[in-house]
Design a protein around this motif. Structure first.
Motif, PDB file in Angstrom:
ATOM      1  N   ARG A 111     -13.581   4.755  10.069  1.00  0.00           N
ATOM      2  CA  ARG A 111     -14.450   4.226  11.126  1.00  0.00           C
ATOM      3  C   ARG A 111     -13.985   2.837  11.530  1.00  0.00           C
ATOM      4  O   ARG A 111     -13.940   2.507  12.724  1.00  0.00           O
ATOM      5  CB  ARG A 111     -15.915   4.191  10.689  1.00  0.00           C
ATOM      6  CG  ARG A 111     -16.806   3.616  11.788  1.00  0.00           C
ATOM      7  CD  ARG A 111     -18.275   3.916  11.640  1.00  0.00           C
ATOM      8  NE  ARG A 111     -18.754   4.034  10.293  1.00  0.00           N
ATOM      9  CZ  ARG A 111     -19.156   3.009   9.534  1.00  0.00           C
ATOM     10  NH1 ARG A 111     -19.113   1.780  10.011  1.00  0.00           N
ATOM     11  NH2 ARG A 111     -19.612   3.219   8.327  1.00  0.00           N
ATOM     12  N   ALA A 112     -13.632   2.015  10.559  1.00  0.00           N
ATOM     13  CA  ALA A 112     -13.115   0.682  10.873  1.00  0.00           C
ATOM     14  C   ALA A 112     -11.858   0.795  11.734  1.00  0.00           C
ATOM     15  O   ALA A 112     -11.683   0.038  12.693  1.00  0.00           O
ATOM     16  CB  ALA A 112     -12.820  -0.087   9.580  1.00  0.00           C
ATOM     17  N   GLU A 113     -11.029   1.759  11.403  1.00  0.00           N
ATOM     18  CA  GLU A 113      -9.811   1.992  12.189  1.00  0.00           C
ATOM     19  C   GLU A 113     -10.164   2.347  13.638  1.00  0.00           C
ATOM     20  O   GLU A 113      -9.563   1.806  14.576  1.00  0.00           O
ATOM     21  CB  GLU A 113      -9.012   3.115  11.524  1.00  0.00           C
ATOM     22  CG  GLU A 113      -7.665   3.373  12.128  1.00  0.00           C
ATOM     23  CD  GLU A 113      -6.913   4.483  11.408  1.00  0.00           C
ATOM     24  OE1 GLU A 113      -5.730   4.644  11.723  1.00  0.00           O
ATOM     25  OE2 GLU A 113      -7.501   5.210  10.560  1.00  0.00           O
ATOM     26  N   ARG A 114     -11.148   3.211  13.825  1.00  0.00           N
ATOM     27  CA  ARG A 114     -11.568   3.566  15.193  1.00  0.00           C
ATOM     28  C   ARG A 114     -12.125   2.344  15.921  1.00  0.00           C
ATOM     29  O   ARG A 114     -11.853   2.139  17.116  1.00  0.00           O
ATOM     30  CB  ARG A 114     -12.611   4.682  15.158  1.00  0.00           C
ATOM     31  CG  ARG A 114     -12.064   6.028  14.716  1.00  0.00           C
ATOM     32  CD  ARG A 114     -13.074   7.160  14.895  1.00  0.00           C
ATOM     33  NE  ARG A 114     -14.304   6.984  14.168  1.00  0.00           N
ATOM     34  CZ  ARG A 114     -14.516   7.386  12.908  1.00  0.00           C
ATOM     35  NH1 ARG A 114     -13.551   7.970  12.219  1.00  0.00           N
ATOM     36  NH2 ARG A 114     -15.680   7.185  12.323  1.00  0.00           N
ATOM     37  N   ARG A 170      -2.855   2.978   6.629  1.00  0.00           N
ATOM     38  CA  ARG A 170      -2.284   3.200   5.296  1.00  0.00           C
ATOM     39  C   ARG A 170      -3.385   3.242   4.236  1.00  0.00           C
ATOM     40  O   ARG A 170      -3.308   4.013   3.289  1.00  0.00           O
ATOM     41  CB  ARG A 170      -1.305   2.088   4.915  1.00  0.00           C
ATOM     42  CG  ARG A 170      -0.062   1.938   5.719  1.00  0.00           C
ATOM     43  CD  ARG A 170       0.781   3.188   5.859  1.00  0.00           C
ATOM     44  NE  ARG A 170       1.919   2.918   6.715  1.00  0.00           N
ATOM     45  CZ  ARG A 170       1.873   2.819   8.046  1.00  0.00           C
ATOM     46  NH1 ARG A 170       0.741   2.943   8.693  1.00  0.00           N
ATOM     47  NH2 ARG A 170       2.975   2.596   8.739  1.00  0.00           N
ATOM     48  N   LEU A 171      -4.398   2.391   4.395  1.00  0.00           N
ATOM     49  CA  LEU A 171      -5.454   2.335   3.388  1.00  0.00           C
ATOM     50  C   LEU A 171      -6.225   3.644   3.310  1.00  0.00           C
ATOM     51  O   LEU A 171      -6.553   4.102   2.211  1.00  0.00           O
ATOM     52  CB  LEU A 171      -6.401   1.169   3.671  1.00  0.00           C
ATOM     53  CG  LEU A 171      -7.564   1.006   2.688  1.00  0.00           C
ATOM     54  CD1 LEU A 171      -7.078   0.896   1.254  1.00  0.00           C
ATOM     55  CD2 LEU A 171      -8.409  -0.198   3.085  1.00  0.00           C
ATOM     56  N   SER A 172      -6.502   4.270   4.440  1.00  0.00           N
ATOM     57  CA  SER A 172      -7.234   5.543   4.373  1.00  0.00           C
ATOM     58  C   SER A 172      -6.398   6.600   3.651  1.00  0.00           C
ATOM     59  O   SER A 172      -6.932   7.372   2.849  1.00  0.00           O
ATOM     60  CB  SER A 172      -7.661   6.011   5.763  1.00  0.00           C
ATOM     61  OG  SER A 172      -6.546   6.237   6.583  1.00  0.00           O
ATOM     62  N   ASP A 173      -5.087   6.621   3.900  1.00  0.00           N
ATOM     63  CA  ASP A 173      -4.209   7.548   3.165  1.00  0.00           C
ATOM     64  C   ASP A 173      -4.196   7.205   1.674  1.00  0.00           C
ATOM     65  O   ASP A 173      -4.249   8.087   0.816  1.00  0.00           O
ATOM     66  CB  ASP A 173      -2.784   7.478   3.712  1.00  0.00           C
ATOM     67  CG  ASP A 173      -2.658   8.001   5.136  1.00  0.00           C
ATOM     68  OD1 ASP A 173      -3.547   8.759   5.588  1.00  0.00           O
ATOM     69  OD2 ASP A 173      -1.667   7.631   5.803  1.00  0.00           O
ATOM     70  N   LEU A 181       0.835  -1.208   0.000  1.00  0.00           N
ATOM     71  CA  LEU A 181       0.000   0.000   0.000  1.00  0.00           C
ATOM     72  C   LEU A 181       0.864   1.251   0.000  1.00  0.00           C
ATOM     73  O   LEU A 181       0.580   2.222  -0.711  1.00  0.00           O
ATOM     74  CB  LEU A 181      -0.903   0.026   1.236  1.00  0.00           C
ATOM     75  CG  LEU A 181      -2.186  -0.762   1.213  1.00  0.00           C
ATOM     76  CD1 LEU A 181      -2.939  -0.569   2.519  1.00  0.00           C
ATOM     77  CD2 LEU A 181      -3.059  -0.387   0.037  1.00  0.00           C
ATOM     78  N   GLU A 182       1.912   1.260   0.828  1.00  0.00           N
ATOM     79  CA  GLU A 182       2.804   2.418   0.899  1.00  0.00           C
ATOM     80  C   GLU A 182       3.458   2.693  -0.452  1.00  0.00           C
ATOM     81  O   GLU A 182       3.577   3.858  -0.862  1.00  0.00           O
ATOM     82  CB  GLU A 182       3.870   2.205   1.963  1.00  0.00           C
ATOM     83  CG  GLU A 182       3.346   2.279   3.374  1.00  0.00           C
ATOM     84  CD  GLU A 182       4.409   1.971   4.417  1.00  0.00           C
ATOM     85  OE1 GLU A 182       5.610   1.853   4.059  1.00  0.00           O
ATOM     86  OE2 GLU A 182       4.026   1.849   5.598  1.00  0.00           O
ATOM     87  N   ARG A 207     -12.804   6.021   2.084  1.00  0.00           N
ATOM     88  CA  ARG A 207     -11.826   6.493   3.073  1.00  0.00           C
ATOM     89  C   ARG A 207     -12.480   6.725   4.424  1.00  0.00           C
ATOM     90  O   ARG A 207     -11.945   6.329   5.459  1.00  0.00           O
ATOM     91  CB  ARG A 207     -11.164   7.783   2.569  1.00  0.00           C
ATOM     92  CG  ARG A 207     -10.237   8.457   3.565  1.00  0.00           C
ATOM     93  CD  ARG A 207      -9.744   9.808   3.049  1.00  0.00           C
ATOM     94  NE  ARG A 207     -10.803  10.739   2.695  1.00  0.00           N
ATOM     95  CZ  ARG A 207     -11.505  11.458   3.577  1.00  0.00           C
ATOM     96  NH1 ARG A 207     -11.287  11.341   4.873  1.00  0.00           N
ATOM     97  NH2 ARG A 207     -12.437  12.307   3.154  1.00  0.00           N
ATOM     98  N   THR A 208     -13.674   7.330   4.423  1.00  0.00           N
ATOM     99  CA  THR A 208     -14.324   7.620   5.708  1.00  0.00           C
ATOM    100  C   THR A 208     -14.796   6.335   6.393  1.00  0.00           C
ATOM    101  O   THR A 208     -14.737   6.231   7.623  1.00  0.00           O
ATOM    102  CB  THR A 208     -15.504   8.598   5.546  1.00  0.00           C
ATOM    103  OG1 THR A 208     -16.528   8.000   4.748  1.00  0.00           O
ATOM    104  CG2 THR A 208     -15.045   9.915   4.940  1.00  0.00           C
TER     105      THR A 208
END
Length: 186
Positions: free
Chosen positions: A134-137, A158-161, A96-97, A129-130
């Protein structure tokens, strides 16, 4: 590898579901919320892919990401961090990076925040992305209570970025970005 003969089991009618290790938990458990949000992100990425007929390279990245998100859901649905199960790896994060860096090299630096919009593809990338955020939170909340593979959180971050930079890429490499104008509607 996977075989699903019966979809309707009625097993969840009482508000519980089975995790990957066979244990039963309430459907509102933090772990279920986390992998549910990952599943939702995957669905939004599926809708985004419908807007990418003219962007086969972006679509190919998203196919890989959708498969990664299934891996991530499989990782989250089994409590603990034992390596005998499918786990997300840092190799997936590194890919991803690399993709993010390649796309970012094509867009000009930002002089303002970007509003969701510009093109249909960019708009859906922002929506994805949003949902990933939320999944990250949800994963962070789960990590406060239980052990979670740390690569899961790194991957989602990384995925949201990645999706943000992809949105700019889909907006003609930033030319069609809609930028925030602070106080413009006062």
């Amino acid at each position: 590898m996977v075989r699903l003969d019966v979809i309707m089991t009625r097993g969840g009618d009482g508000g519980e579901t089975s995790l990957g290790d066979g244990s039963r938990v309430r459907k509102d458990a933090l772990r279920v919320a986390a992998y549910g949000a990952v599943d939702e992100a995957n669905a939004v990425i599926g809708v985004l892919r419908l807007r990418l007929a003219e962007a086969p390279a972006a679509d190919a990245m998203l196919v890989r990401i959708q498969n990664d998100l299934f891996d991530l859901g499989a990782d989250l649905c089994v409590p603990g961090t034992a390596e005998d199960r499918l786990r997300v790896s840092d190799r997936q994060c590194l890919r991803l990076e690399a993709e993010l860096a390649e796309m970012n090299a094509l867009v000009p630096p930002l002089r303002s925040f970007v509003l969701p919009g510009g093109s249909p593809g960019a708009s859906f990338a922002h929506l994805a992305r949003t949902v990933v955020r939320r999944a990250e939170r949800d994963v962070v909340a789960l990590m406060g209570e239980e052990a979670v593979n740390p690569a899961v959180l790194r991957y989602l971050n990384r995925l949201s970025d990645h999706l943000f930079v992809l949105s700019r890429h889909l907006n003609d490499n930033g030319a069609r970005d809609v930028t925030w104008m602070p106080g413009a509607s006062r």
